[in-house]
Scaffold this motif. Sequence first.
Motif, PDB file in Angstrom:
ATOM      1  N   THR A   1      43.739  39.401  31.043  1.00 38.81           N
ATOM      2  CA  THR A   1      44.191  38.043  31.359  1.00 38.81           C
ATOM      3  C   THR A   1      45.235  38.070  32.472  1.00 38.81           C
ATOM      4  O   THR A   1      45.200  37.263  33.410  1.00 38.81           O
ATOM      5  N   GLY A   2      46.153  39.002  32.410  1.00 36.60           N
ATOM      6  CA  GLY A   2      47.171  39.145  33.457  1.00 36.60           C
ATOM      7  C   GLY A   2      46.551  39.466  34.803  1.00 36.60           C
ATOM      8  O   GLY A   2      46.944  38.909  35.841  1.00 36.60           O
ATOM      9  N   VAL A   3      45.583  40.383  34.802  1.00 39.50           N
ATOM     10  CA  VAL A   3      44.901  40.734  36.044  1.00 39.50           C
ATOM     11  C   VAL A   3      44.152  39.522  36.593  1.00 39.50           C
ATOM     12  O   VAL A   3      44.181  39.257  37.809  1.00 39.50           O
ATOM     13  N   ALA A   4      43.491  38.750  35.735  1.00 34.30           N
ATOM     14  CA  ALA A   4      42.741  37.571  36.174  1.00 34.30           C
ATOM     15  C   ALA A   4      43.679  36.526  36.779  1.00 34.30           C
ATOM     16  O   ALA A   4      43.374  35.926  37.810  1.00 34.30           O
ATOM     17  N   VAL A   5      44.849  36.334  36.144  1.00 33.88           N
ATOM     18  CA  VAL A   5      45.820  35.369  36.672  1.00 33.88           C
ATOM     19  C   VAL A   5      46.356  35.850  38.027  1.00 33.88           C
ATOM     20  O   VAL A   5      46.481  35.076  38.979  1.00 33.88           O
ATOM     21  N   ALA A   6      46.654  37.134  38.128  1.00 30.34           N
ATOM     22  CA  ALA A   6      47.162  37.680  39.391  1.00 30.34           C
ATOM     23  C   ALA A   6      46.120  37.521  40.503  1.00 30.34           C
ATOM     24  O   ALA A   6      46.468  37.156  41.642  1.00 30.34           O
ATOM     25  N   LEU A   7      44.870  37.787  40.180  1.00 32.71           N
ATOM     26  CA  LEU A   7      43.817  37.617  41.174  1.00 32.71           C
ATOM     27  C   LEU A   7      43.645  36.150  41.570  1.00 32.71           C
ATOM     28  O   LEU A   7      43.419  35.838  42.751  1.00 32.71           O
ATOM     29  N   ALA A   8      43.787  35.233  40.628  1.00 32.20           N
ATOM     30  CA  ALA A   8      43.675  33.800  40.932  1.00 32.20           C
ATOM     31  C   ALA A   8      44.811  33.352  41.852  1.00 32.20           C
ATOM     32  O   ALA A   8      44.601  32.589  42.804  1.00 32.20           O
ATOM     33  N   VAL A   9      46.026  33.854  41.591  1.00 28.45           N
ATOM     34  CA  VAL A   9      47.177  33.515  42.436  1.00 28.45           C
ATOM     35  C   VAL A   9      46.972  34.095  43.847  1.00 28.45           C
ATOM     36  O   VAL A   9      47.211  33.418  44.852  1.00 28.45           O
ATOM     37  N   ALA A  10      46.513  35.330  43.922  1.00 31.17           N
ATOM     38  CA  ALA A  10      46.265  35.952  45.223  1.00 31.17           C
ATOM     39  C   ALA A  10      45.204  35.177  45.993  1.00 31.17           C
ATOM     40  O   ALA A  10      45.340  34.961  47.208  1.00 31.17           O
ATOM     41  N   LEU A  11      44.153  34.733  45.299  1.00 29.50           N
ATOM     42  CA  LEU A  11      43.112  33.951  45.937  1.00 29.50           C
ATOM     43  C   LEU A  11      43.662  32.633  46.472  1.00 29.50           C
ATOM     44  O   LEU A  11      43.346  32.217  47.586  1.00 29.50           O
ATOM     45  N   ALA A  12      44.515  31.977  45.698  1.00 24.98           N
ATOM     46  CA  ALA A  12      45.104  30.710  46.144  1.00 24.98           C
ATOM     47  C   ALA A  12      45.993  30.916  47.373  1.00 24.98           C
ATOM     48  O   ALA A  12      45.966  30.120  48.320  1.00 24.98           O
ATOM     49  N   VAL A  13      46.787  31.990  47.373  1.00 28.73           N
ATOM     50  CA  VAL A  13      47.674  32.273  48.511  1.00 28.73           C
ATOM     51  C   VAL A  13      46.858  32.559  49.770  1.00 28.73           C
ATOM     52  O   VAL A  13      47.131  32.015  50.852  1.00 28.73           O
ATOM     53  N   VAL A  14      45.855  33.401  49.639  1.00 26.30           N
ATOM     54  CA  VAL A  14      45.019  33.747  50.785  1.00 26.30           C
ATOM     55  C   VAL A  14      44.263  32.520  51.287  1.00 26.30           C
ATOM     56  O   VAL A  14      44.137  32.298  52.494  1.00 26.30           O
ATOM     57  N   SER A  15      43.776  31.713  50.385  1.00 24.51           N
ATOM     58  CA  SER A  15      43.041  30.515  50.767  1.00 24.51           C
ATOM     59  C   SER A  15      43.944  29.534  51.526  1.00 24.51           C
ATOM     60  O   SER A  15      43.535  28.956  52.540  1.00 24.51           O
ATOM     61  N   ALA A  16      45.179  29.345  51.045  1.00 22.64           N
ATOM     62  CA  ALA A  16      46.114  28.447  51.732  1.00 22.64           C
ATOM     63  C   ALA A  16      46.470  28.992  53.120  1.00 22.64           C
ATOM     64  O   ALA A  16      46.527  28.241  54.100  1.00 22.64           O
TER      65      ALA A  16
ATOM     66  N   ALA B   1      43.541  28.467  55.419  1.00 24.38           N
ATOM     67  CA  ALA B   1      43.393  27.054  55.783  1.00 24.38           C
ATOM     68  C   ALA B   1      44.382  26.680  56.883  1.00 24.38           C
ATOM     69  O   ALA B   1      44.034  25.955  57.833  1.00 24.38           O
ATOM     70  N   ARG B   2      45.635  27.173  56.791  1.00 25.29           N
ATOM     71  CA  ARG B   2      46.620  26.919  57.854  1.00 25.29           C
ATOM     72  C   ARG B   2      46.176  27.550  59.157  1.00 25.29           C
ATOM     73  O   ARG B   2      46.266  26.937  60.228  1.00 25.29           O
ATOM     74  N   ARG B   3      45.686  28.762  59.101  1.00 24.75           N
ATOM     75  CA  ARG B   3      45.234  29.465  60.312  1.00 24.75           C
ATOM     76  C   ARG B   3      44.042  28.739  60.935  1.00 24.75           C
ATOM     77  O   ARG B   3      43.961  28.613  62.156  1.00 24.75           O
ATOM     78  N   GLU B   4      43.141  28.254  60.096  1.00 26.54           N
ATOM     79  CA  GLU B   4      41.991  27.507  60.606  1.00 26.54           C
ATOM     80  C   GLU B   4      42.453  26.234  61.314  1.00 26.54           C
ATOM     81  O   GLU B   4      41.955  25.890  62.389  1.00 26.54           O
TER      82      GLU B   4
END
Length: 124
Positions: free
Chosen positions: A19-34, A37-40
């Motif tokens: 669960t911790g790994v899944a949450v960490a991956l979700a946070v990393a995905l959100a950060v990278v996605s944001a 999006a700014r770079r785009e």
Amino acid sequence: MTASLSKAFTSPLVGQAATGVAVALAVALAVVSARDARREAELRGQLASLTEASARASQTWRAELAGCHTEAARRSPAEGAITRVIQPGEDMATRLASQGPAGIDVCARMEAADAAVLASLGNR
């Protein structure tokens, strides 16, 4: 072996770690996605400004070309105006032999002046 594997997957500690790994991956995905999006958005802005600059430059060059055509049409043949347009397939050597390009003397003089300047700089 199946029993130890089943026990490892059903352990409460493994479930919490997963669960911790899944949450960490979700946070990393959100950060990278944001960030992406700014770079785009930045790149789209740059593309829009470059497209606008290209359109302005194109208009400037078209206006300059139109001015050149107007000036060439205004000149008389004695002044070295272009009297006709070369048709595709016409032999360039024949055209140049019969009608020298306007401005070739100017180019030759400029090249001679450049050579003289370079020679004087080399002697110093």
